[in-house]
Design a protein around this motif. Structure first.
Motif, short mmCIF file in Angstrom:
data_model
loop_
_atom_site.label_atom_id
_atom_site.label_comp_id
_atom_site.label_asym_id
_atom_site.label_seq_id
_atom_site.Cartn_x
_atom_site.Cartn_y
_atom_site.Cartn_z
N PHE A 1 0.68 -1.19 0.11
CA PHE A 1 0.18 0.13 -0.05
C PHE A 1 0.90 1.14 0.12
O PHE A 1 1.64 1.28 0.86
CB PHE A 1 -0.94 -0.05 1.26
CG PHE A 1 -2.10 0.86 1.21
CD1 PHE A 1 -2.76 1.15 0.20
CD2 PHE A 1 -1.98 1.93 2.35
CE1 PHE A 1 -3.54 2.10 0.12
CE2 PHE A 1 -3.18 2.95 2.19
CZ PHE A 1 -3.93 2.72 1.28
N LEU B 1 1.07 5.83 8.68
CA LEU B 1 1.38 4.59 8.15
C LEU B 1 2.56 4.63 7.28
O LEU B 1 2.59 5.62 6.22
CB LEU B 1 -0.01 4.41 7.34
CG LEU B 1 -0.10 3.02 6.80
CD1 LEU B 1 -0.07 1.88 7.92
CD2 LEU B 1 -1.25 2.91 5.71
N ARG C 1 3.27 -6.82 2.81
CA ARG C 1 2.51 -6.97 4.00
C ARG C 1 1.81 -8.24 3.73
O ARG C 1 1.51 -8.64 2.78
CB ARG C 1 1.81 -5.70 4.25
CG ARG C 1 0.82 -5.47 3.04
CD ARG C 1 -0.12 -4.29 3.47
NE ARG C 1 -1.27 -4.22 2.31
CZ ARG C 1 -2.24 -3.22 2.39
NH1 ARG C 1 -2.39 -2.50 3.48
NH2 ARG C 1 -3.16 -3.01 1.34
N SER D 1 -3.78 -2.40 -3.33
CA SER D 1 -4.50 -2.05 -2.22
C SER D 1 -5.86 -3.02 -2.34
O SER D 1 -5.87 -3.82 -3.29
CB SER D 1 -5.14 -0.80 -2.47
OG SER D 1 -5.87 -0.49 -3.86
N VAL D 2 -6.29 -2.97 -1.07
CA VAL D 2 -7.74 -3.86 -1.16
C VAL D 2 -8.68 -3.12 -2.16
O VAL D 2 -9.52 -4.05 -2.70
CB VAL D 2 -8.23 -3.57 0.27
CG1 VAL D 2 -9.84 -4.26 0.42
CG2 VAL D 2 -7.43 -4.19 1.54
N GLN D 3 -8.62 -1.78 -2.26
CA GLN D 3 -9.71 -1.42 -3.33
C GLN D 3 -9.27 -1.87 -4.75
O GLN D 3 -10.38 -2.17 -5.25
CB GLN D 3 -9.49 0.17 -3.36
CG GLN D 3 -10.02 0.86 -2.09
CD GLN D 3 -9.00 1.09 -0.99
OE1 GLN D 3 -8.09 0.42 -0.73
NE2 GLN D 3 -9.18 2.07 0.04
N ASN E 1 -10.36 -4.49 6.01
CA ASN E 1 -8.84 -4.91 6.07
C ASN E 1 -8.31 -5.30 7.49
O ASN E 1 -8.46 -4.40 8.17
CB ASN E 1 -8.22 -3.59 5.56
CG ASN E 1 -6.59 -3.79 5.16
OD1 ASN E 1 -6.10 -4.79 5.21
ND2 ASN E 1 -6.11 -2.52 4.99
N ILE F 1 -13.72 -1.45 3.47
CA ILE F 1 -13.71 -1.14 2.11
C ILE F 1 -14.76 -1.87 1.35
O ILE F 1 -14.92 -3.07 1.44
CB ILE F 1 -12.29 -1.82 1.38
CG1 ILE F 1 -11.04 -1.69 2.11
CG2 ILE F 1 -11.92 -1.14 0.02
CD1 ILE F 1 -10.41 -0.08 2.41
O1 URC Z 1 -5.39 -1.60 1.05
C1 URC Z 1 -5.62 -0.72 1.79
N1 URC Z 1 -6.44 0.36 1.44
C2 URC Z 1 -6.54 1.46 2.36
O2 URC Z 1 -7.39 2.38 2.24
C3 URC Z 1 -5.86 1.43 3.42
N2 URC Z 1 -5.64 2.47 4.54
C4 URC Z 1 -4.76 2.02 5.31
O3 URC Z 1 -4.37 2.50 6.40
N3 URC Z 1 -4.35 0.72 4.85
C5 URC Z 1 -4.67 0.35 3.79
N4 URC Z 1 -4.86 -0.59 2.68
#
Ligand code: URC
Length: 292
Positions: free
Chosen positions: A158, A169, A175, A221-223, A249, A279
């Protein structure tokens, strides 16, 4: 004047995730560890003299230190013995240690009969449905999948997100990615078999999340992973009009306590489910509007 007849102290529910990387094949366990020490520290109770107490915070740290020291995969019984022995051997006032561990039943993923190098799941998730019928007998059918927990020990990062005075962060390209998928989809036409369609959706969601068994697939990203999962489901099943995916997440926080002997090397993690990222997104075929 009362006498203390029995006392113990320790730390309960110390959550630890441990990854062992043997080449590209990863082994992974998640444990919830509880420790109770019997020790000669009566004066702590009777007169407030703490000089013999092993602090419960140190007990918790020790769980992580010992998990780090296990450089080869180990059963939780062996780990419990290793940990318990440490306390009785290290502190003369400790006369006994009781260790309780619950293992979260993460199991390696199999894709087309091949074990995935770094993918794990908990159970199979539940099939749900919601059907609405109007006065003319026409039905709206929503099907869903709930409670499918998925985890991969690598191929996730991320980076590039907003950095301002509120940001702590770090940006990472490595990860653990863990989630519990909830999906609801709406049919625009009847599939030949609802149960088969459900199986296809579940398999497709997992295939996209994990990628090929040997190499996996990188998730920025999860998104993005969520979007690709939904898109691939709709490509595969033309009967589906729209799909809503919710993927918390579930953070696995690196354990980094160099002063007590745990320097993080993508091996020891603190699993958390509160707070968790949330998410979600609904995807619909380009012509239509999502009715979810
Ligand atoms: O994949 C992620 N999306 C996020 O929007 C996000 N925000 C975060 O703190 N970690 C992550 N990880």
């Amino acid at each position: 004047m009362a006498e203390v007849v029995q006392h113990r102290h320790g730390k309960a529910r110390v959550r630890v995730g441990r990854v062992w990387r043997e080449g590209t094949r990863h082994a992974f366990v998640e444990w919830s560890v509880s420790v109770l020490l019997s020790s000669r520290c009566d004066p702590a109770f009777t007169v407030g003299d703490n000089s013999s107490i092993v602090a419960t915070d140190s007990i918790k740290n020790t769980v992580y230190v010992k998990a780090k020291e296990c450089t080869a995969i180990i059963s939780m019984e062996e780990f419990a013995i290793f940990l318990g022995e440490h306390f009785v051997k290290t502190y003369p006032q400790v006369t006994g240690a009781q260790i309780n561990i619950i293992e979260i039943p993460w199991e390696p993923i199999t894709i087309n009969g091949e074990i995935h190098n770094h993918g794990f799941k908990l159970g199979k998730g539940s099939h749900t449905c919601e059907v609405t019928i109007d006065a003319y007998g026409s039905a709206i059918v929503l099907s869903g999948l709930e409670g499918l927990a998925l985890l991969k020990t690598t191929q996730s990062g991320f980076e590039g997100f907003v950095r301002d005075k509120f940001t702590l962060l770090p940006e990472v390209r490595e990860r653990i990615l863990a989630t519990e998928v909830r999906a609801v989809w709406r049919y625009r036409s009847k599939p030949s078999c609802y149960n088969k369609a459900f199986e296809t959706v579940r398999n497709k969601l997992m295939d996209v999340f994990f990628g090929p068994p040997v190499s996996g697939v990188y998730s920025p990203s999860v998104q993005n992973t969520l979007y690709l999962m939904g898109e691939r489901v709709m490509q595969r099943l033309p009967e589906i009009e729209s799909i809503k995916l919710s993927m918390p997440n579930l953070h696995f926080i690196p354990v980094n306590m160099p002063t007590v002997g745990v320097k993080f090397d993508h091996d020891v993690y603190l699993p958390t489910d509160e707070p968790h990222g949330t998410i979600e997104a609904s995807l619909t075929r380009k012509s239509g509007h999502s009715k979810l």
